[in-house]
Design a protein around this motif. Structure first.
Motif, PDB file in Angstrom:
ATOM      1  N   ALA A   1       0.829  -1.197   0.000  1.00 33.44           N
ATOM      2  CA  ALA A   1       0.000   0.000   0.000  1.00 33.44           C
ATOM      3  C   ALA A   1       0.870   1.256   0.000  1.00 33.44           C
ATOM      4  O   ALA A   1       0.443   2.310  -0.468  1.00 33.44           O
ATOM      5  N   GLY A   2       2.084   1.124   0.510  1.00 34.99           N
ATOM      6  CA  GLY A   2       3.016   2.244   0.534  1.00 34.99           C
ATOM      7  C   GLY A   2       3.951   2.290  -0.650  1.00 34.99           C
ATOM      8  O   GLY A   2       4.936   3.030  -0.640  1.00 34.99           O
ATOM      9  N   ASP A   3       3.667   1.468  -1.677  1.00 30.66           N
ATOM     10  CA  ASP A   3       4.417   1.447  -2.934  1.00 30.66           C
ATOM     11  C   ASP A   3       5.799   0.808  -2.838  1.00 30.66           C
ATOM     12  O   ASP A   3       6.618   0.992  -3.741  1.00 30.66           O
ATOM     13  N   THR A   4       6.055   0.072  -1.782  1.00 28.08           N
ATOM     14  CA  THR A   4       7.279  -0.728  -1.736  1.00 28.08           C
ATOM     15  C   THR A   4       7.103  -1.948  -2.624  1.00 28.08           C
ATOM     16  O   THR A   4       6.051  -2.590  -2.584  1.00 28.08           O
ATOM     17  N   THR A   5       8.121  -2.254  -3.416  1.00 21.05           N
ATOM     18  CA  THR A   5       8.020  -3.375  -4.342  1.00 21.05           C
ATOM     19  C   THR A   5       9.005  -4.484  -3.990  1.00 21.05           C
ATOM     20  O   THR A   5      10.052  -4.247  -3.376  1.00 21.05           O
ATOM     21  N   ASN A   6       8.635  -5.689  -4.393  1.00 23.33           N
ATOM     22  CA  ASN A   6       9.474  -6.856  -4.164  1.00 23.33           C
ATOM     23  C   ASN A   6       9.286  -7.800  -5.339  1.00 23.33           C
ATOM     24  O   ASN A   6       8.165  -7.951  -5.843  1.00 23.33           O
ATOM     25  N   TYR A   7      10.394  -8.424  -5.777  1.00 25.17           N
ATOM     26  CA  TYR A   7      10.339  -9.281  -6.956  1.00 25.17           C
ATOM     27  C   TYR A   7      10.993 -10.631  -6.691  1.00 25.17           C
ATOM     28  O   TYR A   7      11.946 -10.730  -5.907  1.00 25.17           O
ATOM     29  N   ALA A   8      10.493 -11.635  -7.371  1.00 26.47           N
ATOM     30  CA  ALA A   8      11.183 -12.916  -7.370  1.00 26.47           C
ATOM     31  C   ALA A   8      12.518 -12.747  -8.087  1.00 26.47           C
ATOM     32  O   ALA A   8      12.635 -11.961  -9.039  1.00 26.47           O
ATOM     33  N   ASP A   9      13.524 -13.480  -7.644  1.00 25.08           N
ATOM     34  CA  ASP A   9      14.846 -13.380  -8.271  1.00 25.08           C
ATOM     35  C   ASP A   9      14.787 -13.651  -9.774  1.00 25.08           C
ATOM     36  O   ASP A   9      15.515 -13.038 -10.556  1.00 25.08           O
ATOM     37  N   SER A  10      13.904 -14.545 -10.169  1.00 26.04           N
ATOM     38  CA  SER A  10      13.836 -14.967 -11.566  1.00 26.04           C
ATOM     39  C   SER A  10      13.324 -13.881 -12.501  1.00 26.04           C
ATOM     40  O   SER A  10      13.512 -13.972 -13.718  1.00 26.04           O
ATOM     41  N   VAL A  11      12.677 -12.844 -11.947  1.00 28.19           N
ATOM     42  CA  VAL A  11      12.125 -11.783 -12.800  1.00 28.19           C
ATOM     43  C   VAL A  11      12.731 -10.424 -12.514  1.00 28.19           C
ATOM     44  O   VAL A  11      12.439  -9.452 -13.219  1.00 28.19           O
ATOM     45  N   GLU A  12      13.576 -10.333 -11.494  1.00 33.30           N
ATOM     46  CA  GLU A  12      14.197  -9.059 -11.123  1.00 33.30           C
ATOM     47  C   GLU A  12      14.918  -8.459 -12.330  1.00 33.30           C
ATOM     48  O   GLU A  12      15.681  -9.127 -13.022  1.00 33.30           O
ATOM     49  N   GLY A  13      14.622  -7.192 -12.592  1.00 35.66           N
ATOM     50  CA  GLY A  13      15.254  -6.504 -13.724  1.00 35.66           C
ATOM     51  C   GLY A  13      14.519  -6.657 -15.038  1.00 35.66           C
ATOM     52  O   GLY A  13      14.810  -5.937 -16.002  1.00 35.66           O
ATOM     53  N   ARG A  14      13.568  -7.585 -15.097  1.00 37.82           N
ATOM     54  CA  ARG A  14      12.797  -7.788 -16.340  1.00 37.82           C
ATOM     55  C   ARG A  14      11.335  -7.372 -16.165  1.00 37.82           C
ATOM     56  O   ARG A  14      10.714  -6.912 -17.122  1.00 37.82           O
ATOM     57  N   PHE A  15      10.801  -7.567 -14.980  1.00 36.97           N
ATOM     58  CA  PHE A  15       9.399  -7.256 -14.722  1.00 36.97           C
ATOM     59  C   PHE A  15       9.308  -6.024 -13.816  1.00 36.97           C
ATOM     60  O   PHE A  15      10.169  -5.799 -12.958  1.00 36.97           O
ATOM     61  N   THR A  16       8.230  -5.259 -13.998  1.00 30.22           N
ATOM     62  CA  THR A  16       7.977  -4.097 -13.145  1.00 30.22           C
ATOM     63  C   THR A  16       6.519  -4.094 -12.728  1.00 30.22           C
ATOM     64  O   THR A  16       5.626  -4.152 -13.579  1.00 30.22           O
ATOM     65  N   ILE A  17       6.297  -4.025 -11.432  1.00 31.61           N
ATOM     66  CA  ILE A  17       4.935  -3.923 -10.907  1.00 31.61           C
ATOM     67  C   ILE A  17       4.656  -2.467 -10.552  1.00 31.61           C
ATOM     68  O   ILE A  17       5.532  -1.758 -10.060  1.00 31.61           O
ATOM     69  N   SER A  18       3.429  -2.038 -10.818  1.00 24.44           N
ATOM     70  CA  SER A  18       3.032  -0.674 -10.476  1.00 24.44           C
ATOM     71  C   SER A  18       1.545  -0.668 -10.174  1.00 24.44           C
ATOM     72  O   SER A  18       0.818  -1.615 -10.508  1.00 24.44           O
TER      73      SER A  18
END
Length: 117
Positions: free
Chosen positions: A53-70
């Motif tokens: 809710a505070g816009d902190t993001t977290n990614y799986a290692d397998s998609v880091e740098g390729r996927f972006t959540i917003s």
């Protein structure tokens, strides 16, 4: 009634891009952490990306740098921009909404992403 409706899935060639959208209704969207999960055939569902809710993001290692959540709280929508797609990204992608304070958790119906030449 709570609804999470995913869209944007489809067939794409390796190296291509897709953007998934999840439109939420029936919840106070800004109070929920929103996540994208995926499940490939024969595998467990796994977290792909999360935005709090505070816009902190977290990614799986397998998609880091390729996927972006917003997220766009004005539109009650969360997005997943997927670039440099690989065949191993093939899965059904699910949208999730979770409010930790109330322990309420909701899932969308899923959208198929297939990466193949």
């Amino acid at each position: 009634q709570v609804q999470l409706v995913e869209s944007g899935g489809g067939l794409v060639q390796p190296g291509g891009s897709l953007t998934l959208s999840c439109a939420a209704s029936g919840i106070i969207f800004g109070l929920y952490a929103m996540g994208w999960y995926r499940q490939a055939p024969g595998k467990q569902r796994e977290l792909v990306a999360l935005i709090t809710a505070g816009d902190t993001t977290n990614y799986a290692d397998s998609v880091e740098g390729r996927f972006t959540i917003s997220r766009d709280n004005a539109k009650n929508t969360v997005y997943l921009q997927m670039n440099s797609l690989k065949p191993e990204d093939t899965a059904v992608y699910y949208c999730n909404a979770e409010n930790h304070r109330s322990s309420r958790n909701y899932w969308g119906q899923g959208t198929q992403v297939t990466v193949s030449s």
